[in-house]
Design a protein around this motif. Structure first.
Motif, PDB file in Angstrom:
ATOM      1  N   GLU A   1      -8.247  -9.748   2.239  1.00  0.00           N
ATOM      2  CA  GLU A   1      -8.057  -8.214   1.831  1.00  0.00           C
ATOM      3  C   GLU A   1      -6.862  -7.721   2.347  1.00  0.00           C
ATOM      4  O   GLU A   1      -6.041  -7.076   1.794  1.00  0.00           O
ATOM      5  N   LYS A   2      -6.856  -7.772   3.917  1.00  0.00           N
ATOM      6  CA  LYS A   2      -5.736  -7.264   4.479  1.00  0.00           C
ATOM      7  C   LYS A   2      -4.497  -7.747   4.259  1.00  0.00           C
ATOM      8  O   LYS A   2      -3.463  -7.198   4.241  1.00  0.00           O
ATOM      9  N   TRP A   3      -4.352  -9.206   4.169  1.00  0.00           N
ATOM     10  CA  TRP A   3      -3.231  -9.721   3.646  1.00  0.00           C
ATOM     11  C   TRP A   3      -2.661  -9.360   2.300  1.00  0.00           C
ATOM     12  O   TRP A   3      -1.583  -8.925   2.321  1.00  0.00           O
ATOM     13  N   CYS A   4      -3.506  -9.257   1.356  1.00  0.00           N
ATOM     14  CA  CYS A   4      -3.226  -8.763  -0.166  1.00  0.00           C
ATOM     15  C   CYS A   4      -2.622  -7.382  -0.048  1.00  0.00           C
ATOM     16  O   CYS A   4      -1.682  -7.207  -0.621  1.00  0.00           O
ATOM     17  N   LEU A   5      -3.306  -6.286   0.820  1.00  0.00           N
ATOM     18  CA  LEU A   5      -2.680  -5.011   0.901  1.00  0.00           C
ATOM     19  C   LEU A   5      -1.407  -5.059   1.594  1.00  0.00           C
ATOM     20  O   LEU A   5      -0.512  -4.237   1.128  1.00  0.00           O
ATOM     21  N   GLY A   6      -1.100  -5.921   2.549  1.00  0.00           N
ATOM     22  CA  GLY A   6      -0.012  -5.849   3.234  1.00  0.00           C
ATOM     23  C   GLY A   6       1.161  -6.501   2.686  1.00  0.00           C
ATOM     24  O   GLY A   6       2.531  -6.189   2.967  1.00  0.00           O
TER      25      GLY A   6
ATOM     26  N   LEU B   1      -6.857   3.379   4.060  1.00  0.00           N
ATOM     27  CA  LEU B   1      -7.020   2.185   4.638  1.00  0.00           C
ATOM     28  C   LEU B   1      -5.918   1.322   3.905  1.00  0.00           C
ATOM     29  O   LEU B   1      -5.387   0.360   4.859  1.00  0.00           O
ATOM     30  N   ALA B   2      -5.403   1.278   2.843  1.00  0.00           N
ATOM     31  CA  ALA B   2      -4.417   0.489   2.374  1.00  0.00           C
ATOM     32  C   ALA B   2      -3.082   0.862   3.170  1.00  0.00           C
ATOM     33  O   ALA B   2      -2.357   0.051   3.629  1.00  0.00           O
ATOM     34  N   ILE B   3      -2.756   1.961   3.129  1.00  0.00           N
ATOM     35  CA  ILE B   3      -1.373   2.468   3.807  1.00  0.00           C
ATOM     36  C   ILE B   3      -1.508   1.980   5.336  1.00  0.00           C
ATOM     37  O   ILE B   3      -0.525   1.440   5.982  1.00  0.00           O
ATOM     38  N   ALA B   4      -2.752   1.845   5.942  1.00  0.00           N
ATOM     39  CA  ALA B   4      -2.813   1.467   7.378  1.00  0.00           C
ATOM     40  C   ALA B   4      -2.627  -0.054   7.601  1.00  0.00           C
ATOM     41  O   ALA B   4      -2.195  -0.524   8.634  1.00  0.00           O
ATOM     42  N   GLU B   5      -2.573  -0.597   6.410  1.00  0.00           N
ATOM     43  CA  GLU B   5      -2.115  -2.172   6.341  1.00  0.00           C
ATOM     44  C   GLU B   5      -0.668  -2.364   5.990  1.00  0.00           C
ATOM     45  O   GLU B   5      -0.224  -3.549   5.575  1.00  0.00           O
ATOM     46  N   GLY B   6      -0.005  -1.251   5.656  1.00  0.00           N
ATOM     47  CA  GLY B   6       1.271  -1.384   5.326  1.00  0.00           C
ATOM     48  C   GLY B   6       1.709  -1.436   3.888  1.00  0.00           C
ATOM     49  O   GLY B   6       2.920  -1.452   3.501  1.00  0.00           O
ATOM     50  N   ALA B   7       0.703  -0.888   3.011  1.00  0.00           N
ATOM     51  CA  ALA B   7       0.806  -0.545   1.543  1.00  0.00           C
ATOM     52  C   ALA B   7       1.872   0.359   1.068  1.00  0.00           C
ATOM     53  O   ALA B   7       1.594   1.629   1.580  1.00  0.00           O
ATOM     54  N   THR B   8       2.358   0.315  -0.004  1.00  0.00           N
ATOM     55  CA  THR B   8       2.862   1.378  -0.632  1.00  0.00           C
ATOM     56  C   THR B   8       1.897   1.570  -1.818  1.00  0.00           C
ATOM     57  O   THR B   8       1.824   0.668  -2.639  1.00  0.00           O
ATOM     58  N   THR B   9       1.394   2.711  -1.733  1.00  0.00           N
ATOM     59  CA  THR B   9       0.228   3.011  -2.744  1.00  0.00           C
ATOM     60  C   THR B   9       0.488   4.037  -3.874  1.00  0.00           C
ATOM     61  O   THR B   9       1.547   4.794  -3.883  1.00  0.00           O
ATOM     62  N   VAL B  10      -0.252   3.832  -4.897  1.00  0.00           N
ATOM     63  CA  VAL B  10      -0.273   4.898  -6.010  1.00  0.00           C
ATOM     64  C   VAL B  10      -1.804   5.532  -5.963  1.00  0.00           C
ATOM     65  O   VAL B  10      -2.631   4.319  -6.391  1.00  0.00           O
TER      66      VAL B  10
END
Length: 202
Positions: free
Chosen positions: A155-160, A175-184
């Protein structure tokens, strides 16, 4: 996304009659993306309630692969490989994985490595509507420790590694931003053309 028509392939972990991720979340988003002019293909594991290919009236094509719900690990791996191959054959401009685990997560992982090798070049999008790892569904489903670890790390790999992550809640956004994700931020019932879609900070 720009205004040109894109080929968007959505890969999901469930058929339309199981749970609500695909029928209540992915399908409405797919219909809205089609309304905006994009070509949508949804690839799902086989669902005995519907035919293998389901063309819909709103320019969304749904394709089912496999032979019903796989029970064994090898069976699940085979279905995941079939879904990923079908996604590759669709030659998408955007690969959109619904959930950062299982079949959809495998497709995202495969496309990411394929892109690193210069074999494919799509944008990689991911949707998450639940937390799957530690403290989330992995605990509620009473998985073994190694399974919880595997699900959580995947999960963390996919988000990052996805280029863009759509999230169903503000907590998932955090939680997604904490893994480096660009979110909508895309809550249920919101659409890509509605004010509900808001880019997150990254």
């Amino acid at each position: 996304m720009d205004k040109k028509s894109l080929r968007i392939t959505i890969v999901g972990n469930f058929g339309l009659s199981y749970k609500a991720t695909m029928s209540a979340r992915a399908l409405p988003l797919a219909r809205e993306l089609a309304r905006l002019g994009h070509q949508i293909t949804i690839i799902l594991p086989a669902d005995s309630a519907v035919p293998p290919v389901l063309p819909t009236s709103d320019r969304v094509r749904i394709k089912f692969v496999g032979k019903g719900r796989a029970r064994s690990f090898l069976g699940q791996l085979a279905v995941g490989a079939q879904l990923t191959c079908a996604a590759l054959q669709s030659q998408p401009d955007v690969l959109y994985a619904f959930k950062p685990k299982a079949y959809a997560g495998l497709a995202l992982l495969t496309f990411w490595f394929g892109r690193k090798l210069g074999l494919v070049a799509p944008t990689l999008a991911l949707d998450t509507d639940d937390w799957e790892g530690a403290g989330g569904w992995a605990d509620r489903e009473h998985k073994a420790a190694w399974q919880r670890t595997l699900v959580g790390q995947h999960e963390k790999w996919c988000l990052g590694h996805a280029d863009l992550v759509t999230v169903a809640s503000r907590e998932l956004e955090r939680l997604a931003i904490a893994e480096g994700a660009t979110t909508v931020y895309a809550p249920n019932a919101a659409s890509p053309s509605s004010p509900g879609w808001e880019p997150g900070d990254d």
